[in-house]
Design a protein around this motif. Structure first.
Motif, PDB file in Angstrom:
ATOM      1  N   LEU A  25       0.631  -1.270   0.436  1.00  0.00           N
ATOM      2  CA  LEU A  25       0.151   0.142  -0.446  1.00  0.00           C
ATOM      3  C   LEU A  25       0.859   1.039  -0.085  1.00  0.00           C
ATOM      4  N   VAL A  26       2.278   1.212   0.760  1.00  0.00           N
ATOM      5  CA  VAL A  26       2.808   2.157   0.845  1.00  0.00           C
ATOM      6  C   VAL A  26       3.450   3.487  -0.326  1.00  0.00           C
ATOM      7  N   ASN A  27       2.920   2.895  -1.777  1.00  0.00           N
ATOM      8  CA  ASN A  27       3.035   3.116  -3.036  1.00  0.00           C
ATOM      9  C   ASN A  27       1.881   3.785  -4.253  1.00  0.00           C
ATOM     10  N   ILE A  28       1.135   3.269  -3.246  1.00  0.00           N
ATOM     11  CA  ILE A  28      -0.371   2.977  -3.837  1.00  0.00           C
ATOM     12  C   ILE A  28      -0.980   5.297  -3.724  1.00  0.00           C
ATOM     13  N   GLN A  29      -0.691   5.557  -4.956  1.00  0.00           N
ATOM     14  CA  GLN A  29      -0.924   7.384  -5.182  1.00  0.00           C
ATOM     15  C   GLN A  29      -2.754   7.017  -5.872  1.00  0.00           C
ATOM     16  N   LEU A  30      -3.767   8.077  -5.720  1.00  0.00           N
ATOM     17  CA  LEU A  30      -4.664   8.187  -6.653  1.00  0.00           C
ATOM     18  C   LEU A  30      -4.981   9.125  -7.160  1.00  0.00           C
ATOM     19  N   SER A  31      -6.043   9.115  -7.795  1.00  0.00           N
ATOM     20  CA  SER A  31      -6.044  10.441  -8.915  1.00  0.00           C
ATOM     21  C   SER A  31      -5.869  11.452  -8.634  1.00  0.00           C
ATOM     22  N   ASN A  32      -5.631  12.043  -7.549  1.00  0.00           N
ATOM     23  CA  ASN A  32      -5.017  13.349  -6.937  1.00  0.00           C
ATOM     24  C   ASN A  32      -3.646  13.346  -6.633  1.00  0.00           C
ATOM     25  N   GLY A  33      -3.087  12.643  -7.060  1.00  0.00           N
ATOM     26  CA  GLY A  33      -1.769  12.569  -6.109  1.00  0.00           C
ATOM     27  C   GLY A  33      -1.165  12.553  -4.873  1.00  0.00           C
ATOM     28  N   LYS A  34      -2.198  11.968  -4.504  1.00  0.00           N
ATOM     29  CA  LYS A  34      -2.073  11.654  -2.684  1.00  0.00           C
ATOM     30  C   LYS A  34      -1.733  10.352  -2.655  1.00  0.00           C
ATOM     31  N   TYR A  35      -1.350   9.972  -1.786  1.00  0.00           N
ATOM     32  CA  TYR A  35      -0.834   8.337  -1.692  1.00  0.00           C
ATOM     33  C   TYR A  35      -2.092   7.794  -0.426  1.00  0.00           C
ATOM     34  N   LEU A  36      -2.464   6.532  -1.216  1.00  0.00           N
ATOM     35  CA  LEU A  36      -3.440   5.821  -0.037  1.00  0.00           C
ATOM     36  C   LEU A  36      -3.958   6.375   0.912  1.00  0.00           C
ATOM     37  N   VAL A  37      -2.260   5.955   1.947  1.00  0.00           N
ATOM     38  CA  VAL A  37      -2.619   6.149   3.019  1.00  0.00           C
ATOM     39  C   VAL A  37      -2.743   7.522   3.785  1.00  0.00           C
ATOM     40  N   GLU A  38      -2.570   8.537   3.187  1.00  0.00           N
ATOM     41  CA  GLU A  38      -2.579   9.441   3.879  1.00  0.00           C
ATOM     42  C   GLU A  38      -3.532  10.100   4.586  1.00  0.00           C
ATOM     43  N   GLY A  39      -3.324  10.291   5.934  1.00  0.00           N
ATOM     44  CA  GLY A  39      -3.988  10.850   6.269  1.00  0.00           C
ATOM     45  C   GLY A  39      -5.513   9.858   7.012  1.00  0.00           C
ATOM     46  N   LYS A  40      -5.360   8.531   6.950  1.00  0.00           N
ATOM     47  CA  LYS A  40      -6.283   8.084   6.718  1.00  0.00           C
ATOM     48  C   LYS A  40      -5.412   6.796   7.766  1.00  0.00           C
ATOM     49  N   LYS A  41      -6.325   6.398   9.009  1.00  0.00           N
ATOM     50  CA  LYS A  41      -6.283   5.443   9.634  1.00  0.00           C
ATOM     51  C   LYS A  41      -5.678   3.759   9.538  1.00  0.00           C
ATOM     52  N   VAL A  42      -4.426   3.668  10.061  1.00  0.00           N
ATOM     53  CA  VAL A  42      -3.624   2.345   9.193  1.00  0.00           C
ATOM     54  C   VAL A  42      -2.856   1.393  10.232  1.00  0.00           C
ATOM     55  N   ASN A  43      -2.601  -0.259   9.763  1.00  0.00           N
ATOM     56  CA  ASN A  43      -1.684  -0.798  10.425  1.00  0.00           C
ATOM     57  C   ASN A  43      -0.812  -2.366   9.895  1.00  0.00           C
ATOM     58  N   GLY A  44       0.104  -2.010  10.891  1.00  0.00           N
ATOM     59  CA  GLY A  44       0.497  -3.745   9.709  1.00  0.00           C
ATOM     60  C   GLY A  44       1.187  -3.689  11.003  1.00  0.00           C
ATOM     61  N   PHE A  45       1.805  -4.841  10.362  1.00  0.00           N
ATOM     62  CA  PHE A  45       3.357  -5.569  10.980  1.00  0.00           C
ATOM     63  C   PHE A  45       4.163  -4.236  11.385  1.00  0.00           C
ATOM     64  N   SER A  46       4.360  -4.642  13.198  1.00  0.00           N
ATOM     65  CA  SER A  46       4.973  -3.036  13.768  1.00  0.00           C
ATOM     66  C   SER A  46       6.525  -3.196  14.643  1.00  0.00           C
ATOM     67  N   ASN A  47       6.972  -2.009  14.505  1.00  0.00           N
ATOM     68  CA  ASN A  47       8.355  -2.085  14.813  1.00  0.00           C
ATOM     69  C   ASN A  47       8.589  -3.309  15.470  1.00  0.00           C
ATOM     70  N   GLU A  48       7.673  -3.292  16.969  1.00  0.00           N
ATOM     71  CA  GLU A  48       8.055  -4.482  17.997  1.00  0.00           C
ATOM     72  C   GLU A  48       8.312  -5.995  17.428  1.00  0.00           C
ATOM     73  N   GLU A  49       6.896  -6.111  16.608  1.00  0.00           N
ATOM     74  CA  GLU A  49       7.330  -7.259  16.064  1.00  0.00           C
ATOM     75  C   GLU A  49       8.201  -8.077  15.762  1.00  0.00           C
ATOM     76  N   GLU A  50       8.845  -7.351  14.543  1.00  0.00           N
ATOM     77  CA  GLU A  50       9.991  -7.140  13.622  1.00  0.00           C
ATOM     78  C   GLU A  50      11.447  -6.969  14.298  1.00  0.00           C
ATOM     79  N   GLU A  51      11.506  -6.760  15.700  1.00  0.00           N
ATOM     80  CA  GLU A  51      12.251  -6.769  16.252  1.00  0.00           C
ATOM     81  C   GLU A  51      12.437  -7.813  17.184  1.00  0.00           C
ATOM     82  N   LEU A  52      11.008  -8.955  17.392  1.00  0.00           N
ATOM     83  CA  LEU A  52      10.797  -9.968  18.003  1.00  0.00           C
ATOM     84  C   LEU A  52      11.223 -11.676  17.219  1.00  0.00           C
ATOM     85  N   VAL A  53      10.927 -11.241  15.702  1.00  0.00           N
ATOM     86  CA  VAL A  53      11.068 -12.318  15.032  1.00  0.00           C
ATOM     87  C   VAL A  53      12.627 -12.187  14.685  1.00  0.00           C
TER      88      VAL A  53
END
Length: 253
Positions: free
Chosen positions: A167-195
């Motif tokens: 999702l991080v590089n998806i841009q909409l037709s208005n040029g904004k990133y899809l995730v910009e200004g939206k609540k979002v989550n995914g694999f956390s830094n903490e979890e990446e550190e734990l693995v």
């Protein structure tokens, strides 16, 4: 007499045409709505040589929810064909049901390439995780265009665990990133550190979602967490996969 016969013929033709229209409408209404699942083609964790791919439960759990609800699932991967699989555990009943389903085993073993996808056919797109997603999904422009099209035709965009890397590089037709200004989550830094893969992955997903303007949310490590903002649905980890499927279903109802 000839006029009467002609009038009858015109009436019959009109009735047949109307019947054909009704049949076409019924066929359209009876067609299953389709959801596109995105899986990685990448099979190695950086320079470690350790195998990776899409995480099986992150496909099977939402697949079970959505196919039970009557949706048809198609699969796409950056390279097409048979994508590598990780987390192969057939003691999980949903994994077993998916893997032994002849139709869907055939589908995922012959995943489409992005150029074969027609975005207008799909009501939602879902990015499954697995560490492989971190390497090949973010830079795949064709997949990003497909996701933007689906979103802008009022469809749902969803992802779980490392799937939000797509999702991080998806841009909409208005040029904004899809995730910009939206609540979002995914694999956390903490979890990446734990693995113990923080220094192996090409970037930290939590950091990149924030860098793109996402309002990152998280729960404690390995706890289910699903975030819904408008038509964007994201889950934090493998434990969130089923709930992401349920959130997609709810958004589409």
């Amino acid at each position: 007499m000839k006029r009467n016969i002609l009038q009858v013929l015109v009436l019959v033709i009109a009735m047949l045409a109307g019947f054909g229209t009704i049949q076409a409408q019924q066929k359209t209404s009876n067609m299953k709505k389709k959801i596109l699942f995105v899986v990685t083609s990448h099979d190695t964790k950086g320079s470690t040589g350790a195998p990776t791919g899409y995480y099986l439960a992150e496909v099977s759990h939402p697949w079970k929810v959505l196919t039970d609800a009557g949706y048809e699932i198609d699969f796409v991967s950056p390279k097409g064909g048979t994508p590598p699989v990780d987390g192969f555990d057939l003691s999980d009943p949903d994994n077993k049901a998916f893997w032994e389903n002849k139709e869907y085993h055939q589908k995922i073993s012959n995943s489409m390439r992005p150029e074969q996808v027609k975005p207008e056919e799909y009501t939602a797109i879902f990015y499954a995780g697995g560490h492989g997603a971190m390497w090949d999904l973010p830079e795949n422009k064709a997949l990003a265009v497909i996701a933007a099209r689906i979103y802008e035709q009022n469809g749902v965009v969803a992802a779980v665990c490392h799937g939000p890397a797509g999702l991080v590089n998806i841009q909409l037709s208005n040029g904004k990133y899809l995730v910009e200004g939206k609540k979002v989550n995914g694999f956390s830094n903490e979890e990446e550190e734990l693995v113990k893969l923080s220094a192996v992955v090409p970037f930290l997903l939590e950091d990149q979602l924030k860098a793109r303007g996402g309002q990152y949310e998280q729960s404690a490590a390995w706890q289910p967490h699903v975030t819904v903002d408008q038509r964007l649905i994201t889950g934090q980890n493998p434990q969130s996969a089923k709930a992401v499927g349920e959130a997609i279903k709810k958004a589409l109802d």
